[in-house]
Design a protein around this motif. Structure first.
Motif, PDB file in Angstrom:
ATOM      1  N   THR A   1       0.784  -1.289   0.106  1.00  0.00           N
ATOM      2  CA  THR A   1       0.074  -0.059  -0.151  1.00  0.00           C
ATOM      3  C   THR A   1       0.891   1.146   0.109  1.00  0.00           C
ATOM      4  O   THR A   1       1.690   1.434   0.866  1.00  0.00           O
ATOM      5  CB  THR A   1      -0.982   0.127   1.211  1.00  0.00           C
ATOM      6  N   ASP A  53      -0.579  11.106   0.488  1.00  0.00           N
ATOM      7  CA  ASP A  53      -1.879  11.635  -0.277  1.00  0.00           C
ATOM      8  C   ASP A  53      -2.116  10.947  -1.369  1.00  0.00           C
ATOM      9  O   ASP A  53      -1.594  10.839  -2.402  1.00  0.00           O
ATOM     10  CB  ASP A  53      -1.582  12.954  -0.406  1.00  0.00           C
ATOM     11  N   PRO A  54      -3.306  10.148  -1.355  1.00  0.00           N
ATOM     12  CA  PRO A  54      -3.663   9.367  -2.312  1.00  0.00           C
ATOM     13  C   PRO A  54      -4.194  10.144  -3.583  1.00  0.00           C
ATOM     14  O   PRO A  54      -3.820   9.775  -4.684  1.00  0.00           O
ATOM     15  CB  PRO A  54      -4.921   8.455  -2.128  1.00  0.00           C
ATOM     16  N   ALA A  97     -13.435  -0.413  -6.893  1.00  0.00           N
ATOM     17  CA  ALA A  97     -12.170   0.520  -6.769  1.00  0.00           C
ATOM     18  C   ALA A  97     -11.325   0.150  -7.686  1.00  0.00           C
ATOM     19  O   ALA A  97     -10.838   1.144  -8.438  1.00  0.00           O
ATOM     20  CB  ALA A  97     -11.697   0.389  -5.400  1.00  0.00           C
ATOM     21  N   ARG A 142     -11.782  10.896  -7.484  1.00  0.00           N
ATOM     22  CA  ARG A 142     -11.648  11.643  -6.498  1.00  0.00           C
ATOM     23  C   ARG A 142     -12.536  11.743  -5.536  1.00  0.00           C
ATOM     24  O   ARG A 142     -12.421  11.481  -4.215  1.00  0.00           O
ATOM     25  CB  ARG A 142     -11.274  13.226  -6.802  1.00  0.00           C
ATOM     26  N   LEU A 156     -11.917   8.479  -3.675  1.00  0.00           N
ATOM     27  CA  LEU A 156     -10.620   8.499  -2.756  1.00  0.00           C
ATOM     28  C   LEU A 156     -10.941   9.124  -1.383  1.00  0.00           C
ATOM     29  O   LEU A 156     -10.303   8.906  -0.505  1.00  0.00           O
ATOM     30  CB  LEU A 156      -9.560   9.252  -3.654  1.00  0.00           C
ATOM     31  N   GLU A 157     -12.047  10.064  -1.326  1.00  0.00           N
ATOM     32  CA  GLU A 157     -12.314  10.611  -0.513  1.00  0.00           C
ATOM     33  C   GLU A 157     -12.942   9.695   0.779  1.00  0.00           C
ATOM     34  O   GLU A 157     -13.118   9.878   2.092  1.00  0.00           O
ATOM     35  CB  GLU A 157     -13.548  11.671  -0.447  1.00  0.00           C
ATOM     36  N   THR A 158     -13.282   8.413   0.375  1.00  0.00           N
ATOM     37  CA  THR A 158     -13.604   7.419   1.532  1.00  0.00           C
ATOM     38  C   THR A 158     -12.756   6.869   2.071  1.00  0.00           C
ATOM     39  O   THR A 158     -12.645   6.413   3.229  1.00  0.00           O
ATOM     40  CB  THR A 158     -14.197   6.175   0.526  1.00  0.00           C
ATOM     41  N   GLY A 159     -11.185   6.974   1.610  1.00  0.00           N
ATOM     42  CA  GLY A 159     -10.102   6.419   2.236  1.00  0.00           C
ATOM     43  C   GLY A 159     -10.261   4.995   2.564  1.00  0.00           C
ATOM     44  O   GLY A 159     -10.850   4.295   1.879  1.00  0.00           O
ATOM     45  N   GLU A 196      -9.910   0.827   0.093  1.00  0.00           N
ATOM     46  CA  GLU A 196     -10.423   1.291  -0.789  1.00  0.00           C
ATOM     47  C   GLU A 196      -9.578   2.181  -1.718  1.00  0.00           C
ATOM     48  O   GLU A 196      -9.394   1.962  -2.982  1.00  0.00           O
ATOM     49  CB  GLU A 196     -11.723   1.866  -1.013  1.00  0.00           C
ATOM     50  N   THR A 197      -8.639   3.092  -0.991  1.00  0.00           N
ATOM     51  CA  THR A 197      -7.870   4.079  -1.734  1.00  0.00           C
ATOM     52  C   THR A 197      -6.564   3.117  -2.440  1.00  0.00           C
ATOM     53  O   THR A 197      -6.487   3.535  -3.575  1.00  0.00           O
ATOM     54  CB  THR A 197      -7.384   4.938  -0.882  1.00  0.00           C
TER      55      THR A 197
END
Length: 702
Positions: free
Chosen positions: A44, A48-49, A192, A241, A244-247, A250-251
């Protein structure tokens, strides 16, 4: 007939299997194998994703620019002009597995269970652009098929099994699209990864080999439709984007999907560039053709001697991939006049009507022979830079499902509520498929009973007659409504209970058409009407117009705080009666068989879209407003379902297009048989007897 070997699965196998909307891909460990293909043993990434995604997309664009420059240098070879048709064919065929499915990886991400979310609204809007919503044969893949038709390659790529057997298409051409399509059949399980692959592929715009086809080979096509960049790339980035805010994990999965897609594109494009360079040399295509014909040709050349060996022996070499010596021996033989194909025996008397090789070679084969002989004696070499990409690495390939060993999730739903919950999602299992097929079959059997006595729709189909029938039905709805006079609204408690029990139905509005989000169906001559209808039911790209969202607002007004539709809590909510799930489960079950039950779905859709227009919806408006509730849900249906330009008209047009095509292909008897099934589907909205449970629900809405 496909020659795919299911004992030793290849990406060609996976591509064909995953192209079938009604196929079963599930096997123990299948999802895990797909995940290993995409992610491998990777770690992983830290940081910042969003920044990591931006960096990756910048790398993708930089690579695409450099790769396009490498392709353009091919045009500088002295052998290029003579090789143009061969180069165009290789690029056309090797881009086909991906380009014919451009955007198809999004096809099952939106389901009846998640269709009311903001993310699903964005995804469906993007996918609608990919399939040319509302227009037949306007999907990106359809536009690519038009290009192949211009190149004379159409018959080599349709159906999918034919393309998978195409010897001039690289194995690597099937790896990315095969896995993408397989992941798309797993519903939201690979959301994802699919969104990551999507944003990467769209950042590339027009693929480098297609750019070369356009700019250097001057092939005519609707290039904007084949370019995934522009506004589509912007929308895809917005979706990524948002996701990606879900973090969380999943990111990492989205970024992994993007990296994987870029790596696969780079490997494939590099192999294709090397192939294009090879094709510049006529001797390469000649050796390849001999290898492809060797198996059948060896049977007829056991006695002809060439340089001390029989042709059977030479063909054996060619079949094993060592045809260069055979080509050299032919070039030095009396069969060939170097540089002069027009006087060479190999292209002369041997091919005459009374010759031993009459009609042995196809026009494409003859082109290869002529170019090769013409090139003999010319010392020109390709002398073009080859790919800088590494060879494709090994991959974990999902094996074909073993029909003798049932997967762990082979159990059928034990109750109608559990069936509703499981059918909300696009994932599948043999047990769920059996349940759905049995439920639909039972429901349709009940709908078929006594249908010979039913007069609606008409007992016989006349081309063009459905539109006139629609107008007559609308007039009748209006007359019945007008005749109701000073009607009184039901008591408040009846209204509350009625619309609450309709929630499982109306919160999956349009779900009977979910099967027509499948890429091939969504832009077919009749399917495009159904996809456009489904797109409308889900808000036409605007969440505030999503019918499930509007109905939830009505539930909230009435004081019902329902769990999210996709949750098990919703299906088990004690305020619902079991019979309230009967019709929704039928909708959710039949959408899994858009091909098997096509006539019935067309009939059901016609019944649904016509059912409330002009009458019922106006009564619902009166009932709700009498008690101070919003009637927006029914108002919007009364307008978009109209019989002139709305869903009712589209439903009739879909039936007309299907039956007209069937009649033209198979005759009027086949169309008449299909019409009988359409009528059964029409009646299935309100069958005389429903299968399970036995109690009926009064269907008030569409």
């Amino acid at each position: 007939m496909s020659t795919l070997n299911h004992d030793e699965p290849t990406h060609r196998d996976l591509y064909v299997r995953a192209s079938d909307p009604e196929g079963i891909l599930v096997s123990d460990g299948f999802a895990a194998e797909l995940s290993r293909e995409v992610h491998g043993p990777g770690t992983t990434p830290a940081g910042d994703p969003a920044a990591a995604l931006d960096d990756l997309l910048a790398q993708a664009r930089e690579w695409a620019s450099a790769e396009s420059a490498r392709y353009r240098r091919v045009a500088g070879s002295p052998l290029f002009d003579a090789a143009r048709p061969a180069v165009a064919a290789r690029i056309g065929l090797n881009c086909a597995p991906l380009a014919l499915n451009s955007g198809a990886w999004l096809q099952w991400l939106v389901s009846p269970g998640n269709g009311d979310s903001e993310l699903s609204t964005l995804v469906l809007g993007l996918y609608a652009e990919d399939v040319g919503v509302g227009k037949p044969r306007s999907a990106r893949g359809s536009r690519y098929l038009d290009l192949l038709r211009e190149l004379g390659l159409e018959t080599r790529v349709v159906p999918e099994s034919r393309l998978a057997d195409e010897p001039q298409t690289l194995d690597s051409a099937f790896r990315l699209p095969g896995v993408l399509l397989a992941m798309s059949r797993c519903g939201a399980g690979f959301q994802a990864e699919l969104l990551g692959a999507d944003v990467c592929l769209r950042a590339l715009g027009l693929l480098p080999p297609l750019e070369f086809l356009r700019d250097s080979l001057h092939v005519d096509a609707r290039w904007p439709a084949l370019d995934l960049g522009g506004t589509a790339a912007e929308t895809s980035l917005k979706i990524a984007r948002t996701f990606l805010e879900t973090g969380g994990d999943e990111t990492a999965r989205l970024l992994g999907g993007a990296r994987w897609a870029l790596a696969r594109i780079q490997e494939w494009s590099g192999e294709l560039l090397d192939l294009v360079v090879d094709v510049l040399d006529p001797a390469f295509e000649m050796a390849e053709m001999l290898g492809q014909r060797s198996r059948q040709a060896a049977a007829y050349h056991a006695h002809f001697i060439l340089e001390g060996r029989t042709l059977r022996e030479w063909f054996a070499d060619a079949r094993d991939g060592h045809g260069e010596g055979f080509v050299a021996a032919l070039a030095a033989s009396k069969l060939v006049k170097q540089g002069k194909p027009e006087v060479s025996r190999l292209l002369g008397r041997l091919l005459d009507a009374d010759g031993p090789m009459f009609r042995i070679f196809s026009p494409e084969d003859l082109g290869v022979l002529q170019r090769w002989i013409a090139s003999l004696g010319d010392d020109s070499t390709p002398d073009v830079e080859r790919s800088a990409q590494p060879a494709a690495g090994s991959s974990v390939l999902p094996a074909a499902p073993d029909s003798s060993a049932a997967p762990a999730d082979d159990e059928e739903p034990s109750t109608i509520r559990l069936a509703f919950h499981r059918l909300l999602h696009r994932g599948d299992s043999p047990g769920l498929r059996r349940y759905a097929l049995g439920y639909v079959s039972d429901w349709l059997d009940g709908s078929r009973r006594g249908i010979e006595r039913v007069r609606k729709p008409p007992r016989t189909w006349e081309p063009g007659g459905l539109r006139r029938w629609l107008l007559d039905e609308h007039d009748e709805h209006d007359e019945l409504f007008q005749a109701s006079g000073d009607m009184a609204a039901p008591p408040r408690e009846v209204v509350l209970d009625t619309y609450l029990q309709l929630a499982p139905l109306n919160l999956v509005d349009g779900s009977w058409l979910a099967g027509f989000t499948d890429y091939r169906h969504a832009s077919s001559d009749f399917g495009h009407f159904l996809f456009a209808t489904h797109f409308d039911e889900l808000g036409n790209g605007e969440r505030r117009l999503n019918h499930a969202v509007i109905y939830r607002q009505l539930m909230h007004e009435m004081g019902f705080d329902l769990p999210p539709t996709a949750t098990l809590e919703f299906a088990q909510w004690p305020g619902f009666r079991d019979e309230s799930f009967a019709l929704p489960v039928y909708w959710l079950a039949i959408n899994r068989f858009p091909r098997r039950f096509l006539p019935e779905v067309l009939g059901l859709n016609l019944a649904m879209e016509l059912s409330g227009v002009g009458g019922t919806y106006r009564r619902e408006r009166f009932n709700l407003r009498s008690h101070g509730f919003s009637s927006q849900y029914f108002d919007i249906h009364n307008t978009i379902d109209n019989v002139a330009t709305g869903h009712s008209a589209w439903a009739a047009d879909a039936v007309e297009a299907y039956l007209a095509g069937l009649s033209a292909q198979l005759g009027s008897e086949a169309a008449a048989t299909a019409w009988d099934r359409v009528r059964v589907g029409f009646r299935s909205l309100k069958p005389p007897k429903q299968p399970k449970p036995d109690e009926q629900i009064a269907v008030l809405t569409g």
